[in-house]
Write a protein that holds these residues in place. Structure first.
Motif, PDB file in Angstrom:
ATOM      1  N   TYR A 307      -6.955  -4.065  23.547  1.00  0.00           N
ATOM      2  CA  TYR A 307      -7.913  -4.967  22.903  1.00  0.00           C
ATOM      3  C   TYR A 307      -7.165  -6.047  22.120  1.00  0.00           C
ATOM      4  N   LYS A 308      -7.845  -7.164  21.931  1.00  0.00           N
ATOM      5  CA  LYS A 308      -7.252  -8.295  21.222  1.00  0.00           C
ATOM      6  C   LYS A 308      -7.289  -8.050  19.709  1.00  0.00           C
ATOM      7  N   PRO A 309      -6.408  -8.749  18.960  1.00  0.00           N
ATOM      8  CA  PRO A 309      -6.493  -8.686  17.500  1.00  0.00           C
ATOM      9  C   PRO A 309      -7.890  -9.078  17.033  1.00  0.00           C
ATOM     10  N   GLY A 310      -8.384  -8.397  16.052  1.00  0.00           N
ATOM     11  CA  GLY A 310      -9.746  -8.598  15.572  1.00  0.00           C
ATOM     12  C   GLY A 310     -10.661  -7.575  16.204  1.00  0.00           C
ATOM     13  N   GLU A 311     -10.633  -7.494  17.509  1.00  0.00           N
ATOM     14  CA  GLU A 311     -11.472  -6.517  18.204  1.00  0.00           C
ATOM     15  C   GLU A 311     -10.998  -5.096  17.908  1.00  0.00           C
ATOM     16  N   VAL A 312      -9.682  -4.903  17.952  1.00  0.00           N
ATOM     17  CA  VAL A 312      -9.151  -3.562  17.739  1.00  0.00           C
ATOM     18  C   VAL A 312      -9.410  -3.108  16.310  1.00  0.00           C
ATOM     19  N   GLU A 313      -9.349  -4.030  15.343  1.00  0.00           N
ATOM     20  CA  GLU A 313      -9.626  -3.678  13.956  1.00  0.00           C
ATOM     21  C   GLU A 313     -11.084  -3.246  13.798  1.00  0.00           C
ATOM     22  N   LEU A 314     -11.998  -3.987  14.411  1.00  0.00           N
ATOM     23  CA  LEU A 314     -13.414  -3.642  14.332  1.00  0.00           C
ATOM     24  C   LEU A 314     -13.667  -2.267  14.941  1.00  0.00           C
ATOM     25  N   MET A 315     -13.069  -2.008  16.085  1.00  0.00           N
ATOM     26  CA  MET A 315     -13.296  -0.726  16.754  1.00  0.00           C
ATOM     27  C   MET A 315     -12.726   0.428  15.916  1.00  0.00           C
ATOM     28  N   ALA A 316     -11.596   0.192  15.262  1.00  0.00           N
ATOM     29  CA  ALA A 316     -11.018   1.223  14.402  1.00  0.00           C
ATOM     30  C   ALA A 316     -11.932   1.507  13.222  1.00  0.00           C
ATOM     31  N   LEU A 317     -12.510   0.453  12.673  1.00  0.00           N
ATOM     32  CA  LEU A 317     -13.431   0.630  11.555  1.00  0.00           C
ATOM     33  C   LEU A 317     -14.669   1.395  12.011  1.00  0.00           C
ATOM     34  N   LEU A 318     -15.216   1.039  13.160  1.00  0.00           N
ATOM     35  CA  LEU A 318     -16.403   1.701  13.681  1.00  0.00           C
ATOM     36  C   LEU A 318     -16.116   3.182  13.977  1.00  0.00           C
ATOM     37  N   ALA A 319     -14.877   3.479  14.317  1.00  0.00           N
ATOM     38  CA  ALA A 319     -14.514   4.869  14.616  1.00  0.00           C
ATOM     39  C   ALA A 319     -14.514   5.738  13.366  1.00  0.00           C
ATOM     40  N   LEU A 325      -4.322  -0.721   9.344  1.00  0.00           N
ATOM     41  CA  LEU A 325      -2.906  -0.944   9.042  1.00  0.00           C
ATOM     42  C   LEU A 325      -2.273  -1.893  10.043  1.00  0.00           C
ATOM     43  N   TYR A 326      -1.472  -2.817   9.518  1.00  0.00           N
ATOM     44  CA  TYR A 326      -0.733  -3.779  10.332  1.00  0.00           C
ATOM     45  C   TYR A 326      -1.708  -4.626  11.162  1.00  0.00           C
ATOM     46  N   ALA A 327      -2.778  -5.075  10.483  1.00  0.00           N
ATOM     47  CA  ALA A 327      -3.744  -5.959  11.152  1.00  0.00           C
ATOM     48  C   ALA A 327      -3.065  -7.289  11.466  1.00  0.00           C
ATOM     49  N   GLU A 328      -3.256  -7.762  12.680  1.00  0.00           N
ATOM     50  CA  GLU A 328      -2.567  -8.974  13.125  1.00  0.00           C
ATOM     51  C   GLU A 328      -3.374 -10.247  12.894  1.00  0.00           C
ATOM     52  N   ASP A 329      -4.694 -10.117  12.760  1.00  0.00           N
ATOM     53  CA  ASP A 329      -5.532 -11.308  12.540  1.00  0.00           C
ATOM     54  C   ASP A 329      -6.664 -10.917  11.606  1.00  0.00           C
ATOM     55  N   VAL A 330      -6.384 -10.967  10.312  1.00  0.00           N
ATOM     56  CA  VAL A 330      -7.364 -10.537   9.314  1.00  0.00           C
ATOM     57  C   VAL A 330      -8.609 -11.424   9.318  1.00  0.00           C
ATOM     58  N   PRO A 331      -8.478 -12.765   9.307  1.00  0.00           N
ATOM     59  CA  PRO A 331      -9.698 -13.592   9.296  1.00  0.00           C
ATOM     60  C   PRO A 331     -10.619 -13.301  10.485  1.00  0.00           C
ATOM     61  N   LYS A 332     -10.043 -13.187  11.664  1.00  0.00           N
ATOM     62  CA  LYS A 332     -10.872 -12.903  12.838  1.00  0.00           C
ATOM     63  C   LYS A 332     -11.525 -11.531  12.715  1.00  0.00           C
ATOM     64  N   SER A 333     -10.755 -10.552  12.203  1.00  0.00           N
ATOM     65  CA  SER A 333     -11.286  -9.203  12.053  1.00  0.00           C
ATOM     66  C   SER A 333     -12.480  -9.204  11.105  1.00  0.00           C
ATOM     67  N   LYS A 334     -12.348  -9.904  10.004  1.00  0.00           N
ATOM     68  CA  LYS A 334     -13.445  -9.950   9.036  1.00  0.00           C
ATOM     69  C   LYS A 334     -14.690 -10.603   9.651  1.00  0.00           C
ATOM     70  N   THR A 335     -14.479 -11.654  10.411  1.00  0.00           N
ATOM     71  CA  THR A 335     -15.604 -12.330  11.074  1.00  0.00           C
ATOM     72  C   THR A 335     -16.329 -11.373  12.004  1.00  0.00           C
ATOM     73  N   LEU A 336     -15.580 -10.612  12.798  1.00  0.00           N
ATOM     74  CA  LEU A 336     -16.191  -9.671  13.737  1.00  0.00           C
ATOM     75  C   LEU A 336     -16.882  -8.522  13.003  1.00  0.00           C
ATOM     76  N   ILE A 337     -16.330  -8.106  11.865  1.00  0.00           N
ATOM     77  CA  ILE A 337     -16.961  -7.029  11.095  1.00  0.00           C
ATOM     78  C   ILE A 337     -18.288  -7.511  10.507  1.00  0.00           C
ATOM     79  N   LEU A 338     -18.272  -8.726   9.956  1.00  0.00           N
ATOM     80  CA  LEU A 338     -19.515  -9.292   9.422  1.00  0.00           C
ATOM     81  C   LEU A 338     -20.575  -9.386  10.518  1.00  0.00           C
ATOM     82  N   GLN A 339     -20.139  -9.786  11.697  1.00  0.00           N
ATOM     83  CA  GLN A 339     -21.061  -9.882  12.835  1.00  0.00           C
ATOM     84  C   GLN A 339     -21.617  -8.501  13.190  1.00  0.00           C
ATOM     85  N   ALA A 340     -20.749  -7.470  13.132  1.00  0.00           N
ATOM     86  CA  ALA A 340     -21.179  -6.111  13.448  1.00  0.00           C
ATOM     87  C   ALA A 340     -22.196  -5.610  12.428  1.00  0.00           C
TER      88      ALA A 340
END
Length: 982
Positions: A307-319, A325-340
């Motif tokens: 999975y791409k950066p941002g997507e993998v962070e969201l999926m880990a959170l959902l899990a 840890l070692y998030a590669e794209d924090v802004p994108k991850s936050k955007t995807l989490i807000l969307q979720a």
């Protein structure tokens, strides 16, 4: 079926259905709740999201990296950072900077399984976990956790991603292996629990990894997604066992690995980190874990390839993970989490709950208070002297003797062996140096890429040696590449056993030991460093016990838990001051005194050794051979011991004879030396000579009888060596072979002192002359030259190969410190020949002078005295004899029998003021001293050549250098650092 499901749930939960205490709640829960509420309420929801992220930071990268991390902290309100490579001071400055610009205090973490030296330069490493798996003492692992916690606090960190609790059941595991404590779940659990407690009891969050168990993989999740096809029942029984034990004891955090485990519900494209069945259902619900859940690094190919950066962070959170840890794209991850959240895939309340968990953990870690790292002497504070002492004890407890044919280890009769060392892969200088502290070795090295010609040549070189110690070095941890070993090397070592006794030490991965299953005498050191290289020789020679046990099984050769416990022979060990209850900082004051002495030309150089509890804890050399500064003193430098000969040679021989009933102390000399009948020496008793109450004059300048004015009498000396002039007096000077007889006649004919009374008793007066008489007595009784007798009975059996008379017969002149530039008698610089003129006339072998040696060998003899005549396999003198000879003998003086003692009137005697009255020893005219204290189990050796170039130089004595250093030694005595024997 229903019953089986209940049983499995019971296994996972550890049979405890009660609600566990939340490990993140502090003792002052009200204050914690208040702080968490205040911080939480000060943040917008988007700022709260930032608390879920920790990014990688480095202190060895440039300003662009610093700017990038700073921007993320300020723009995204990061929860924390995990530091990787760099340096302590640089990291401290960055930590202070990052904390100063963060709205919410940052978690600072590190993946430091064997301490922060794993990531930072200038810091000592602790042993790897598999090394510790070999040690029986779990208290040492607790102490390591405690010490790592101290280091973390010094540098402003809060979370250590350790211990590794993986049960390494697959020997081919490419990523865990030596990072695991071993292959048995109970062993891994016990060690992990000790490590966890050591950290958490001292304010640092421990993190058990890699959930649900990375021990049975054959691939590396850094590069792919490993697949584990074990049943859930096996995983519950083996891999989850350590987690259950640690969770029950208050484990604060867990890291989830990137694995595909079908039996736990993960899928090929949904590894364990991203699997709700693993993170939420198994860990949170079935195992009832309340602490923080971290992902493993999200840049690892085990998930980043899916999975791409941002997507993998969201999926880990959902899990169900709390910290990404070692998030590669924090802004994108936050955007995807807000969307979720908007889409209802996860609620804001659930995220807020995880943020509160993180803030609770921050409060527990002390982040409710302002954090500022003090960089003053930070490097010294991180790796202090206690750190080194602990590390030494851990390695010492781990060394494992795997095979020991005919109980060769520890090596017993040194005088019967001709020994060589051979290192493969690297030179192993420390290893060879410490082997040489016990016995005489010739050292060889086989470099990498050796061919058959090299092996054959080496076999030829080793032909004459009875015992060969092999050090296997330069190894790797890659089992698929044979751990860096070549089959030809293994075959060569095996072949050596056909004609030699071979002891092989493997300085590398425990699994590599299976390659040496045919070795008759095998030690596993697990790692290659100065600690293991110095400790292995101590086990080989019985300076320390060998107590380690294999933490793994090795094919069909040895089972887990196998290890042959070897005994100590009570030879000297080599340790650190703190491990023996002494303070290194106090001992460092010795350096200043010696530097001052050399600067004031009290001596051109010297060597000092201190031993405590049977272990050498201080051994340093200073200065040079002379004031030209061309040759530095080393620990191998031989010094003229002068009057130490009285107690290290003649008195030893007298004690030996007395303990065997061959002489009585109150016997008169004429009983053993009939030629003294009718002389003024015949009625003198051995006791009175040893107490210096025999009426003998202090000193006889026999050499004056051999001079005509300032010139040598030709009947005594020649510049040419021949049959008649065979005694070497100095360079280019040969004495007549009849000189010893002449000296003996002159000695016998010498006057006694006037007693001053009608009584035959004499007052105390220190004298060399009595040792001429006892020298003759010893040689008469043992029927051989005294130097040969002492070499056979004492020096060789004790391994004192850099010690004895006539050093030039065994050593080159450049290994011997010079003494006087003698303008009167020898008219040359005396180097390698005895300084004392009377001993020189005896050909270099006399009862009062003539011995040469280094500090290490001299300490062996003093340790034998402290051990009541026992050392190694030797029992040379009985306890009663030693106690008698080293006790004060007379109201007239402080002295024992032969041995000197402290003066009850302080500031007047030869010792420091702090020595106990049980201390015994002696000093030497050339600037030497040797003292032993039975009460404190202390040995103090001081060697110098203060008589160079002028024997009239008494600055060393006037400045009390030797005694002041001895007092520093006593002031350094503290409490023991840890409850280890040596």
């Amino acid at each position: 079926m229903f019953f089986c499901c209940l049983l499995l749930i019971g296994l996972v939960s550890g049979h405890d259905v009660s609600e566990p205490r939340d490990p993140l709640i502090s003792e002052n829960s009200a204050a914690q709740h208040h702080w968490v509420d205040s911080v939480f309420n000060s943040l917008t929801f988007e700022e709260r999201l930032g608390q879920l992220f920790m990014v990688a930071a480095y202190s060895n990268k440039g300003q662009a990296h610093v700017n990038n991390i700073s921007k993320l902290i300020q723009d995204e309100n990061l929860g924390g950072i995990i530091f990787f490579q760099g340096g302590p001071v640089r990291q401290a400055h960055l930590t202070n900077h990052y904390q100063s610009i963060s709205k919410t205090p940052l978690f600072i973490a590190m993946d430091a399984e064997w301490g922060i030296g794993m990531r930072l330069d200038s810091v000592l490493n602790f042993p790897k976990q598999m090394t510790l798996g070999a040690a029986k003492n779990d208290a040492l692992v607790y102490q390591m956790g405690k010490e790592i916690a101290r280091q973390f606090k010094e540098i402003g960190m809060h979370i250590n991603f350790a211990p590794v609790v993986d049960v390494n059941s697959n020997p081919e595991n490419p990523v865990i292996g030596y990072r695991s404590f071993g292959e048995k779940k109970q062993l891994v659990s016990n060690k992990s629990l000790a490590y966890m407690r050591g950290m958490q009891d001292n304010g640092i969050l421990a993190n058990a990894k890699h959930f649900p168990g990375h021990g049975d993989t054959d691939s590396d999740s850094h590069y792919t997604t490993p697949v584990i096809n074990n049943s859930k029942a096996r995983i519950v029984d083996v891999d989850l066992y350590p987690y259950r034990e640690l969770i029950n004891e208050g484990l604060m955090s867990i890291m989830v690995a990137h694995l595909h485990i079908p039996s736990l519900g993960s899928e090929p494209n949904l590894p364990t980190t991203l699997s709700p069945k693993v993170v939420t259902q198994l860990l949170k619900e079935e195992m009832n874990f309340k602490g923080l859940i971290f992902t493993d690094a999200l840049n690892m190919k085990g998930v980043s390839s899916l999975y791409k950066p941002g997507e993998v962070e969201l999926m880990a959170l959902l899990a169900g993970n709390d910290v990404l840890l070692y998030a590669e794209d924090v802004p994108k991850s936050k955007t995807l989490i807000l969307q979720a959240v908007e889409e209802g895939r996860i609620s804001q309340e659930e995220i807020d709950q995880r943020v509160r968990k993180i803030l609770n953990a921050k409060y527990w870690a002390g982040l409710h208070k302002k954090q500022q790292v003090d960089t003053h002497k930070l490097v010294e504070r991180l790796s202090n002297f206690g750190t080194k002492a602990l590390i030494e004890q851990m390695y010492a407890s781990s060394l494992t003797v795997v095979t020991n044919e005919n109980q060769l280890i520890p090596v017993k009769h040194l005088e019967l062996e001709k020994m060589a060392s051979l290192t493969l892969g690297r030179k192993g200088e420390t290893f060879k140096d410490f082997l040489g502290k016990y016995a005489e070795f010739e050292h060889f090295t086989l470099r990498p890429n050796s061919n058959q010609n090299n092996f054959q040549a080496m076999e030829k070189n080793l032909e004459e040696f009875s015992t060969i110690v092999v050090g296997v070095m330069g190894m790797t941890n890659n089992s698929r590449r044979n751990f860096g070993l070549k089959n030809e090397e293994i075959a060569f070592i095996k072949r050596l056993q056909e004609n030699h006794k071979v002891i092989t030490v493997v300085f590398g991965n425990a699994y590599s030991a299976s390659k040496f299953k045919d070795q008759e005498n095998l030690i596993i050191a697990y790692e290659e460093n100065d600690f293991t290289e110095s400790l292995a020789p101590q086990v080989i020679f019985g300076g320390r016990e060998g107590t380690g046990k294999l933490p793994i099984s090795l094919q069909q050769a040895w089972a887990e838990g196998h290890g042959i416990e070897t005994e100590t022979l009570h030879r000297l060990a080599y340790s650190t001051p703190e491990a023996q209850g002494m303070d290194s900082r106090e001992l460092m004051k010795i350096d200043g005194l010696m530097e001052k002495a050399i600067a004031h030309k009290a001596t051109p150089g010297g060597s000092i050794l201190i031993a405590k509890n049977g272990a050498v804890i201080f051994e340093k050399t200073y200065g040079h051979y002379d004031y030209t500064h061309q040759q530095a003193v080393t620990d191998k430098t031989l010094y003229d011991l002068a009057s130490l000969t009285k107690v290290m040679a003649t008195t030893q021989a007298i004690m030996f004879l007395n303990s065997r009933g061959m002489i009585a102390l109150d016997d008169q000399l004429k009983q053993y030396l009939p030629e003294l009948e009718g002389t003024n020496k015949g009625d003198i008793t051995i006791r009175n000579i040893l107490t210096h109450e025999a009426g003998l004059i202090p000193y006889i300048p026999h050499f004056n009888n051999t001079l005509e004015g300032t010139n040598w009498k030709p009947e005594y000396y020649s510049h040419q060596k021949n049959e008649n002039y065979s005694l070497e007096i100095a360079d280019g000077i040969y004495g007549n072979k009849s000189l010893p007889d002449s000296v003996w006649k002159w000695t016998v004919a010498s006057n006694l002192r006037y007693s001053g009374t009608k009584s035959s008793k004499y007052s105390y007066k220190y004298s060399d002359v009595g040792m001429y008489l006892l020298h003759r007595l010893v040689e008469t009784l043992v029927n051989q030259p005294m130097n040969e007798f002492l070499e056979q009975q004492f020096y060789a059996p004790l391994g004192m190969y850099r010690f004895g008379y006539l050093p030039l017969q065994r050593f080159s002149q450049d290994q011997i410190a010079p003494t006087e530039d003698d303008h009167i008698f020898r008219k040359t610089i005396v180097q390698g020949y005895v300084h004392d003129p009377g001993a020189a006339l005896y050909g270099g072998v006399a009862g009062h002078a003539g011995l040469f040696g280094n500090a290490n060998d001299l300490a062996k003899l003093m340790q034998m005295m402290l051990q009541n005549g026992k050392y190694g396999t030797e029992e040379l003198i009985d306890k009663a004899t030693i106690e008698k000879f080293t006790s004060k003998q007379s109201f007239q003086s402080r002295r024992g029998l032969g041995w000197d003692k402290p003066d009850p009137k302080k500031d007047r005697g030869p010792t420091g003021n702090l020595t106990s009255m049980s201390t015994f020893g002696h000093t030497g005219f050339t600037g030497t001293a040797a003292w032993a204290d039975p009460e404190q189990q202390l040995i103090y050796i001081f060697l110098s050549n203060r008589v160079h170039p002028n024997a009239g130089n008494n600055q060393l004595l006037r400045d009390n250098v030797r005694s002041d250093i001895q007092d520093i030694m006593y002031r350094a005595i503290k409490n023991r650092f840890l409850l280890a024997d040596k």
